[in-house]
Write an enzyme that holds these catalytic residues in place. Sequence first.
Site, PDB file in Angstrom:
ATOM      1  N   THR A   1     189.637  81.933 149.305  1.00  0.00           N
ATOM      2  CA  THR A   1     189.615  83.285 149.478  1.00  0.00           C
ATOM      3  C   THR A   1     188.405  83.682 148.734  1.00  0.00           C
ATOM      4  O   THR A   1     187.838  84.888 149.020  1.00  0.00           O
ATOM      5  CB  THR A   1     190.815  83.964 148.463  1.00  0.00           C
ATOM      6  OG1 THR A   1     190.571  83.824 146.996  1.00  0.00           O
ATOM      7  CG2 THR A   1     192.013  83.351 148.722  1.00  0.00           C
ATOM      8  N   ASP A   2     187.622  83.184 147.850  1.00  0.00           N
ATOM      9  CA  ASP A   2     186.416  83.576 147.480  1.00  0.00           C
ATOM     10  C   ASP A   2     185.412  83.628 148.605  1.00  0.00           C
ATOM     11  O   ASP A   2     184.553  84.483 148.597  1.00  0.00           O
ATOM     12  CB  ASP A   2     185.997  82.599 146.311  1.00  0.00           C
ATOM     13  CG  ASP A   2     184.758  83.080 145.533  1.00  0.00           C
ATOM     14  OD1 ASP A   2     184.904  84.012 144.855  1.00  0.00           O
ATOM     15  OD2 ASP A   2     183.673  82.249 145.949  1.00  0.00           O
TER      16      ASP A   2
ATOM     17  N   PHE B   1     216.044 124.904 155.923  1.00  0.00           N
ATOM     18  CA  PHE B   1     216.979 123.673 155.804  1.00  0.00           C
ATOM     19  C   PHE B   1     218.385 124.297 155.816  1.00  0.00           C
ATOM     20  O   PHE B   1     218.762 124.770 154.830  1.00  0.00           O
ATOM     21  CB  PHE B   1     216.617 122.682 154.861  1.00  0.00           C
ATOM     22  CG  PHE B   1     217.415 121.388 154.844  1.00  0.00           C
ATOM     23  CD1 PHE B   1     217.028 120.628 156.181  1.00  0.00           C
ATOM     24  CD2 PHE B   1     218.101 121.011 153.930  1.00  0.00           C
ATOM     25  CE1 PHE B   1     217.777 119.509 156.330  1.00  0.00           C
ATOM     26  CE2 PHE B   1     218.951 119.782 154.210  1.00  0.00           C
ATOM     27  CZ  PHE B   1     218.919 118.904 155.267  1.00  0.00           C
TER      28      PHE B   1
ATOM     29  N   ARG C   1     211.677 128.214 152.796  1.00  0.00           N
ATOM     30  CA  ARG C   1     211.311 127.358 151.636  1.00  0.00           C
ATOM     31  C   ARG C   1     209.965 126.880 151.679  1.00  0.00           C
ATOM     32  O   ARG C   1     209.398 126.822 153.076  1.00  0.00           O
ATOM     33  CB  ARG C   1     212.298 126.060 151.587  1.00  0.00           C
ATOM     34  CG  ARG C   1     212.237 125.081 152.674  1.00  0.00           C
ATOM     35  CD  ARG C   1     213.063 123.860 152.602  1.00  0.00           C
ATOM     36  NE  ARG C   1     212.741 122.911 153.633  1.00  0.00           N
ATOM     37  CZ  ARG C   1     213.376 121.745 154.038  1.00  0.00           C
ATOM     38  NH1 ARG C   1     214.090 121.301 152.872  1.00  0.00           N
ATOM     39  NH2 ARG C   1     213.093 120.915 154.976  1.00  0.00           N
TER      40      ARG C   1
ATOM     41  N   GLN D   1     212.458 116.256 159.533  1.00  0.00           N
ATOM     42  CA  GLN D   1     212.685 114.997 160.143  1.00  0.00           C
ATOM     43  C   GLN D   1     212.203 115.694 161.692  1.00  0.00           C
ATOM     44  O   GLN D   1     211.372 114.937 162.412  1.00  0.00           O
ATOM     45  CB  GLN D   1     214.311 114.754 160.397  1.00  0.00           C
ATOM     46  CG  GLN D   1     214.825 113.744 159.596  1.00  0.00           C
ATOM     47  CD  GLN D   1     215.238 114.581 158.301  1.00  0.00           C
ATOM     48  OE1 GLN D   1     215.161 115.569 157.916  1.00  0.00           O
ATOM     49  NE2 GLN D   1     216.266 114.014 157.320  1.00  0.00           N
TER      50      GLN D   1
ATOM     51  N   ASN E   1     209.615 114.109 151.019  1.00  0.00           N
ATOM     52  CA  ASN E   1     209.563 115.517 150.770  1.00  0.00           C
ATOM     53  C   ASN E   1     209.419 115.977 149.441  1.00  0.00           C
ATOM     54  O   ASN E   1     210.281 115.978 148.458  1.00  0.00           O
ATOM     55  CB  ASN E   1     210.956 116.075 151.125  1.00  0.00           C
ATOM     56  CG  ASN E   1     211.460 117.311 151.481  1.00  0.00           C
ATOM     57  OD1 ASN E   1     210.524 118.199 151.207  1.00  0.00           O
ATOM     58  ND2 ASN E   1     212.597 117.825 152.136  1.00  0.00           N
TER      59      ASN E   1
HETATM   60  O1  LIG Z   1     214.146 118.620 155.673  1.00  0.00           O
HETATM   61  C1  LIG Z   1     214.925 117.887 154.982  1.00  0.00           C
HETATM   62  N1  LIG Z   1     215.537 116.847 155.639  1.00  0.00           N
HETATM   63  C2  LIG Z   1     216.710 116.470 154.583  1.00  0.00           C
HETATM   64  O2  LIG Z   1     217.308 115.388 155.129  1.00  0.00           O
HETATM   65  C3  LIG Z   1     216.838 116.883 153.403  1.00  0.00           C
HETATM   66  N2  LIG Z   1     217.768 116.787 152.365  1.00  0.00           N
HETATM   67  C4  LIG Z   1     217.680 117.592 151.619  1.00  0.00           C
HETATM   68  O3  LIG Z   1     218.349 117.360 150.495  1.00  0.00           O
HETATM   69  N3  LIG Z   1     216.725 118.494 151.909  1.00  0.00           N
HETATM   70  C5  LIG Z   1     215.951 118.146 152.972  1.00  0.00           C
HETATM   71  N4  LIG Z   1     215.159 118.662 153.850  1.00  0.00           N
END
Ligand SMILES: O=c1[nH]c(=O)c2[nH]c(=O)[nH]c2[nH]1
Length: 292
Positions: free
Chosen positions: A57-58, A154, A171, A214, A240
């Site tokens: 590796t050296d 959401f 949000r 998602q 997230n």
């Molecule tokens: O965009 C989101 N997807 C999730 O699956 C999810 N679950 C959650 O509590 N908030 C969010 N926000």
Amino acid sequence: MAIVLGPNQYGKAENRLVTVSRNGSVHTIKDLTVSTSLRGDLADTHLTGDNAKVLATDTQKNTVYAFAKQAPVGEIEDFALRLGRHFVGTQEAISGARVLIDEHSWDRIDGHDHAFVQGSNEKRTTAVTVEGAQAWVVSGVRDLVVLKSTGSEFHGYPKDPYTTLKETNDRILATSVTARWRYIGTDVDWAKSFAEIRSIMLKTFADKHSLSLQQTLYAMGEAVLQARPEVAEVRLSMPNKHHFLVDLSAFGLENDNEVFYAADRPYGLIEGSILRDDAPDAGLAWSTLPAF
Ligand SMILES: O=c1[nH]c(=O)c2[nH]c(=O)[nH]c2[nH]1
């Protein structure tokens, strides 16, 4: 019952390499973290400690630095391909190589030839796999942190006895994008492709009205595949980064989506792959990389 050696690889991880190239008094720096791993006929060292086939590796580390001197490093994909092909081409016992490179950003200090300020924490990445005469390139970006202060909702999720989350039509949506994309070949304008993919992902994050992270993840991958024929598949990992509205009612204040608590954990973790259904086989492109 017999005990046997399973898949294995070895190399030098996280070589820190900085190069300075000079054009008169104007300097350019490249700041890389390079990891090399080799695979092949390596049973002896594991079973008996015979190291006749083990390129140290050296030595792998030294090769990274020597190669950086012998020719311009260039784009990280090209440097990784050169290193991988070298190891496989010069060591009989070595049939495969995996080279991972992260590129760290430095910005020129305004108007200055040779002084720089560290850029954002964002890294451009590549993972190159060489196996015999074949090679696969998976490039990407990580720690690309983005936030939009509206244009995200959401709602409509199942309510079970443990659900407390309130539905929202407005949000903050924030995430730190780790993206990897698999190239179809190795004859690519890497710098241009990277810049355009990054910009498509940012534009899609910003423009797409989001009903879930998602949906945003899918839209980002889809937009890359629609615009960039050199890419077969995009894998995204997007935490997230929750921003919770602070309850200010105890102070007689109404919080009209203005004051948030930025939680760092726990976080939702949204991950997925978006690909062409006629994409060529991935071969070893993703081997030993995290699933997302
Ligand atoms: O965009 C989101 N997807 C999730 O699956 C999810 N679950 C959650 O509590 N908030 C969010 N926000």
